[in-house]
Scaffold this motif. Structure first.
Motif: not given
Length: 430
Positions: A134-135, A138-140, A149-153, A293-296
């Motif tokens: 989150y940022q 918001n989901v990032v 292992g962090d991957l952005g989306a 659903h939710r944001q992202g």
């Protein structure tokens, strides 16, 4: 941190369908699968429906690793060693475009993953997604168990199956309860294809299914099943976990109980068990569908409790929900809006499709059976006894025999009780 447009958690039919539609929409797409490869962690009875699958991969039947087109569907009610059978056969179902096929998930899921890769999807296996990133709320992206292992989306689609750990962590779903899942065990038993076709009265290459109720689950809410493959039979049984615990059955004992029934035993005779599988199946129905659903973020397939057990439909609900989610993700990203409101288009489209319409239609069914546990214990015995009495030619006049049958029925269940059960079933079904 490597960035993607869409990350899908889970490489089953729902997740891979989402990946294919997102990639076809021009998105840089990643599927993260915890198994060695797609299919190793996935279990279902083994029936794939043509219409939904064709919407994901056009004319898939021309190259997919399918077992047999299903041309006959039977229903059996078991009571002790007795059985009552009904069925429907349609030779047209053996012709393109078919209605349904039997499949083995390990083969089919690997093939579907290959179609996703052809569409440009990247697939990472043996990787567990631990949480979302989150940022500013918001989901990032996602956090995996791998080093760095962090991957952005921009959008994450959760297709982790019935074990909804990530969906619970994100606040979209609640932890599973024993009353909302079925524990299902299955064996794949090898048999020569000629014997399968002989025992099920099939022409070469054709397939059949049998659903078994009553004593197949020791009277608990659930079902047994037998599906024909090319050179094997898939046999299994599933029952609501809460009932299995309460009645003190083990899943394996339930399966052995089913295999010992004379009607079933004859079909399996001479076969050799090649695989044994066990899994949980979502059975909560419409009332247990989580927030979608939710944001992202969107939730699809078994994670979203999209399972119509009454009509033995799960794979088609999973694939359609995944396809819609992938399309919504692509459209939202192109529009530069991945807000909760943008993700709500996914739920709106699901509600406009057969997926949630069917689940809503049968929304009372689970509660009806839960409130009437006697149904699968008493009625198979009553119907079996009535059939035996009526069909036994021993010189008794039919009018007298009909009176005896009615008296037997009312001795087993009062007239008021029978009327109440029929009315309750009518309300639940209609």
């Amino acid at each position: 941190m490597e960035n993607f447009d869409v990350i899908i958690v889970g490489g089953g039919p729902a997740g891979l369908s989402a990946a294919i539609s997102a990639a076809n929409g021009g998105m840089k797409t990643l599927v993260i699968e915890r198994g060695d490869y797609p299919g190793t962690k996935n279990v279902m009875g083994g029936i794939l429906y043509t219409k939904a699958t064709d919407m994901v991969v056009s004319e898939f039947w021309k190259e997919a690793p399918l077992e047999r087109p299903i041309i006959e569907q039977r229903i059996a009610m078991l009571s002790g060693d007795e059985s009552i059978l009904a069925g429907y056969r349609d030779p047209d179902w053996a012709k393109e475009p078919y209605n349904a096929h039997s499949i083995l998930r390990v083969k089919f899921d690997r093939w579907l993953a290959q179609q996703a890769e052809k569409a440009g999807v990247m697939i990472i296996t043996e990787t567990l997604v631990e949480d979302l990133l989150y940022q500013n709320g918001n989901v990032v992206g996602v956090r995996t168990g791998r080093a760095e292992g962090d991957l952005g989306a921009k959008v994450v689609i959760i297709a982790e199956g019935v074990n909804n750990f990530l969906a619970v962590k994100t606040g979209l779903a609640k932890p599973l309860k024993p009353a909302s899942v079925a524990v299902t065990v299955k064996e794949v038993i090898a048999l020569p294809k000629e014997k399968i076709e002989d025992r099920f009265c099939l022409d070469e290459g054709q397939g059949a299914t049998i659903e078994l109720y009553g004593d197949s689950t020791a009277g608990m809410m659930g079902v047994g099943f037998i599906y024909t493959n090319k050179d094997s039979i898939s046999i299994g049984v599933g029952a609501i976990l809460a009932s299995v615990i309460r009645e003190q059955w083990t899943p394996n004992d339930l399966l052995e109980n089913l295999k010992s029934k004379p009607y079933v035993k004859r079909l399996l005779q001479g076969g050799e068990t090649k695989e044994y599988l066990a899994h949980l199946i979502p059975e909560g129905g419409y009332t247990q569908v989580p927030r979608l659903h939710r944001q992202g973020v969107m939730v699809v397939g078994d994670t979203a409790m999209l399972m119509n057990s009454l009509n033995r439909e799960g794979s088609n609900l999973a694939m359609i929900s995944g396809k819609i989610a992938g399309e919504v993700a692509a459209q939202a990203i192109k529009a530069g809006d991945v807000s909760d409101q943008a993700m709500a288009v996914y739920e709106a489209r699901l509600r406009d499709s057969f997926v949630l319409k069917d689940l809503y239609h049968y929304r009372h069914m689970g509660q009806f059976f839960e409130n009437n546990p006697h149904l699968l214990k008493i009625y198979p015995k009553m119907f079996s006894k009535a059939a035996k009495m009526y069909l036994t030619a021993d010189g008794t006049p039919k009018k007298q025999r009909q009176k005896e049958i009615m008296q037997m029925l009312f001795n087993q269940r009062s007239k008021g009780g029978i009327i109440k059960d029929i009315y309750g079933a009518w309300r639940a079904l209609l």
